[in-house]
Design a protein around this motif. Structure first.
Motif, short mmCIF file in Angstrom:
data_model
loop_
_atom_site.label_atom_id
_atom_site.label_comp_id
_atom_site.label_asym_id
_atom_site.label_seq_id
_atom_site.Cartn_x
_atom_site.Cartn_y
_atom_site.Cartn_z
N THR A 118 0.83 -1.22 0.00
CA THR A 118 0.00 0.00 0.00
C THR A 118 0.86 1.26 0.00
N LYS A 119 2.17 1.11 0.24
CA LYS A 119 3.07 2.26 0.34
C LYS A 119 4.15 2.23 -0.74
N LEU A 120 3.93 1.48 -1.83
CA LEU A 120 4.96 1.33 -2.86
C LEU A 120 5.46 2.69 -3.35
N PRO A 121 6.79 2.87 -3.40
CA PRO A 121 7.33 4.11 -3.97
C PRO A 121 7.13 4.13 -5.48
N ASP A 122 7.12 5.30 -6.06
CA ASP A 122 6.95 5.42 -7.51
C ASP A 122 8.15 4.84 -8.25
N ASP A 123 9.33 5.04 -7.70
CA ASP A 123 10.57 4.61 -8.35
C ASP A 123 11.03 3.29 -7.73
N LEU A 124 10.51 2.18 -8.25
CA LEU A 124 10.87 0.88 -7.72
C LEU A 124 12.27 0.47 -8.17
N GLN A 125 13.00 -0.21 -7.29
CA GLN A 125 14.35 -0.68 -7.57
C GLN A 125 14.36 -2.21 -7.66
N PHE A 126 15.53 -2.77 -7.91
CA PHE A 126 15.67 -4.23 -8.05
C PHE A 126 15.04 -4.98 -6.90
N PHE A 127 15.38 -4.60 -5.66
CA PHE A 127 14.88 -5.34 -4.50
C PHE A 127 13.35 -5.31 -4.47
N ASP A 128 12.76 -4.17 -4.79
CA ASP A 128 11.31 -4.04 -4.73
C ASP A 128 10.64 -4.97 -5.75
N TYR A 129 11.07 -4.86 -6.99
CA TYR A 129 10.48 -5.69 -8.03
C TYR A 129 10.65 -7.18 -7.71
N ASP A 130 11.88 -7.57 -7.38
CA ASP A 130 12.17 -8.97 -7.13
C ASP A 130 11.28 -9.52 -6.02
N GLN A 131 11.18 -8.74 -4.94
CA GLN A 131 10.43 -9.20 -3.78
C GLN A 131 8.95 -9.35 -4.08
N TRP A 132 8.36 -8.35 -4.72
CA TRP A 132 6.90 -8.35 -4.86
C TRP A 132 6.42 -9.23 -5.99
N VAL A 133 7.19 -9.40 -7.04
CA VAL A 133 6.82 -10.38 -8.06
C VAL A 133 6.74 -11.77 -7.43
N CYS A 134 7.73 -12.10 -6.60
CA CYS A 134 7.74 -13.41 -5.94
C CYS A 134 6.60 -13.55 -4.94
N ASP A 141 -1.62 -14.82 -6.89
CA ASP A 141 -2.33 -13.59 -7.23
C ASP A 141 -1.85 -13.08 -8.58
N GLU A 142 -2.30 -13.74 -9.65
CA GLU A 142 -1.87 -13.35 -10.99
C GLU A 142 -2.35 -11.96 -11.38
N GLU A 143 -3.49 -11.56 -10.83
CA GLU A 143 -4.05 -10.25 -11.17
C GLU A 143 -3.08 -9.12 -10.83
N ARG A 144 -2.34 -9.27 -9.73
CA ARG A 144 -1.36 -8.25 -9.36
C ARG A 144 0.04 -8.61 -9.81
N MET A 145 0.33 -9.90 -9.89
CA MET A 145 1.70 -10.32 -10.25
C MET A 145 2.05 -9.99 -11.69
N LYS A 146 1.11 -10.23 -12.62
CA LYS A 146 1.42 -10.04 -14.04
C LYS A 146 1.80 -8.59 -14.38
N PRO A 147 1.02 -7.61 -13.94
CA PRO A 147 1.44 -6.23 -14.23
C PRO A 147 2.73 -5.84 -13.53
N MET A 148 2.99 -6.42 -12.35
CA MET A 148 4.25 -6.13 -11.66
C MET A 148 5.42 -6.71 -12.46
N ALA A 149 5.26 -7.91 -13.00
CA ALA A 149 6.31 -8.53 -13.81
C ALA A 149 6.56 -7.73 -15.08
N LYS A 150 5.48 -7.25 -15.72
CA LYS A 150 5.65 -6.43 -16.92
C LYS A 150 6.36 -5.12 -16.59
N ARG A 151 5.98 -4.52 -15.48
CA ARG A 151 6.62 -3.28 -15.05
C ARG A 151 8.11 -3.51 -14.77
#
Length: 377
Positions: A118-134, A141-151
């Motif tokens: 709920t507090k995701l920063p606008d400028d996501l870094q490696f650690f953020d993407y890696d953690q939340w995709v997993c 939760d493909e509904e949220r995972m797929k757009p995160m992976a594309k991002r």
């Protein structure tokens, strides 16, 4: 240790410049380096207790110290300090999730994860993407995972070498194949290829270690159209291993030779099926019947894998990317004797690629020679 020596070490650490702590997947360091950075970033948090960047690096350094010293609990202590200083921040919830998810007993992982999301920063870094995709994949939760992976893919952060290796693995699979693997650098890039490039979406990517999670099992087996088998109530590590075998056997029972295992999996993951796994190049294919897998391996190398990227390295790559580039020699080197006997032109081509995959890494000369020795007749 003498007081003089202790004072010298303390003085050296105090003078260490704080440097961003990357994941070992990106840049691997030794225990001493992580220890020094832990102290350097701790000093930064003491100067400015609201500095989230300093807290994140302080935590990461402490966490990666434990890769060499498993009994180390420094990271948990850092999270406690962080909770006192910045309790309602993204960084605290992110770090608390990582610590709790590692089984260290720091609260409910899902509570921290959802608070962080709920507090995701606008400028996501490696650690953020890696953690939340997993995390989102673990929840099914493909509904949220797929757009995160594309991002993540669109960000350009991810290693090109790691993506290319995974791309070649996927190209070697049959349509509708099931991939069973473990590890960030083997699982995540395949999701990025599927969602970011919109390719190989017919393949199902299974992370074996996620099978311990009820949410993941239920999502996966529904997706595959398989009834969940009865599992043991785990009382030991062996029970978890037995449950994993039961689950994978259920998948094999329906999909048979469409199931592939990563050779990079631990012994425990692949061992049960070792007599029915056939090397087709970068992957091991399950088959209840023997077949000419070397012919398939040659087809993959000659027609499917795109390996010319090994010839030239335009920028430094992740540690994981370099290891995977060198790994082509481990998995494909056994084709060289065949080509030397039957196709000298193909032999020269493959040898050049495999040698380049090794020499273009930043490994020391001794390590490079270990890989090159695999290519010698």
């Amino acid at each position: 240790m003498t007081l003089i020596a202790m004072a010298f070490i303390a003085g050296t650490m105090a003078q260490t410049r704080a440097v961003r702590v990357e994941s070992p997947i990106v840049t691997e360091k030794d225990f001493v380096w992580y220890t020094e950075q832990k102290e350097a970033w701790k000093a930064q948090t003491q100067k400015d207790p609201t500095n989230e960047t300093a807290w994140l690096n302080y935590y990461n350094a402490a966490r990666y110290m434990a890769w060499s010293h498993q009994e180390d609990s420094t990271a948990r202590q850092v999270v406690r300090e962080m909770e006192a200083a910045i309790p309602d921040t993204y960084t605290f919830n992110y770090c608390a999730y990582r610590e709790s998810a590692s089984g260290k007993g720091y609260g409910n992982p899902k509570t921290y994860a959802e608070a962080a999301l709920t507090k995701l920063p606008d400028d996501l870094q490696f650690f953020d993407y890696d953690q939340w995709v997993c995390y989102l994949a673990m929840q099914g939760d493909e509904e949220r995972m797929k757009p995160m992976a594309k991002r993540y893919f669109d960000s350009g952060i991810y290693s090109e070498a790691v993506l290319r290796y995974s791309y070649n693995e996927l190209r070697g699979m049959d349509e509708g194949g099931i991939y069973i693997g473990n590890g960030d650098a083997t699982i995540i890039p395949k999701w990025l290829i599927q969602e970011g490039m919109n390719m190989h979406k017919d393949k199902t990517i299974i992370c074996a270690s996620f099978l311990v999670l009820k949410e993941y099992r239920e999502w996966l087996f529904k997706k595959l159209g398989i009834d969940l088998p009865t599992l043991k109530e785990p009382q030991s590590a062996e029970d978890y291993d037995d449950n994993e075998v039961t689950l994978i056997n259920a998948i094999i029972g329906k999909y048979g030779s469409k199931v592939y295992f990563s050779p990079l999996n631990s012994y425990n993951v692949n061992n049960y099926w070792k007599n029915d796994l056939y090397n087709e190049g970068l992957l091991l294919k399950y088959s209840a019947k023997s077949y000419d897998n070397l012919a398939v391996k040659r087809r993959n190398v000659e027609e499917r894998y795109m390996m010319e990227y090994l010839l030239v390295s335009f920028r430094p790559d992740w540690t994981a990317g370099q290891r995977l580039s060198a790994n082509y020699a481990v998995l494909l080197g056994d084709l060289l004797p065949y080509y030397k006997k039957h196709d000298q032109k193909r032999y020269d081509w493959l040898m050049r690629l495999l040698v380049s995959g090794i020499t273009n890494t930043s490994f020391d000369e001794e390590k490079k020679q270990e890989y090159l020795n695999l290519l010698m007749d």
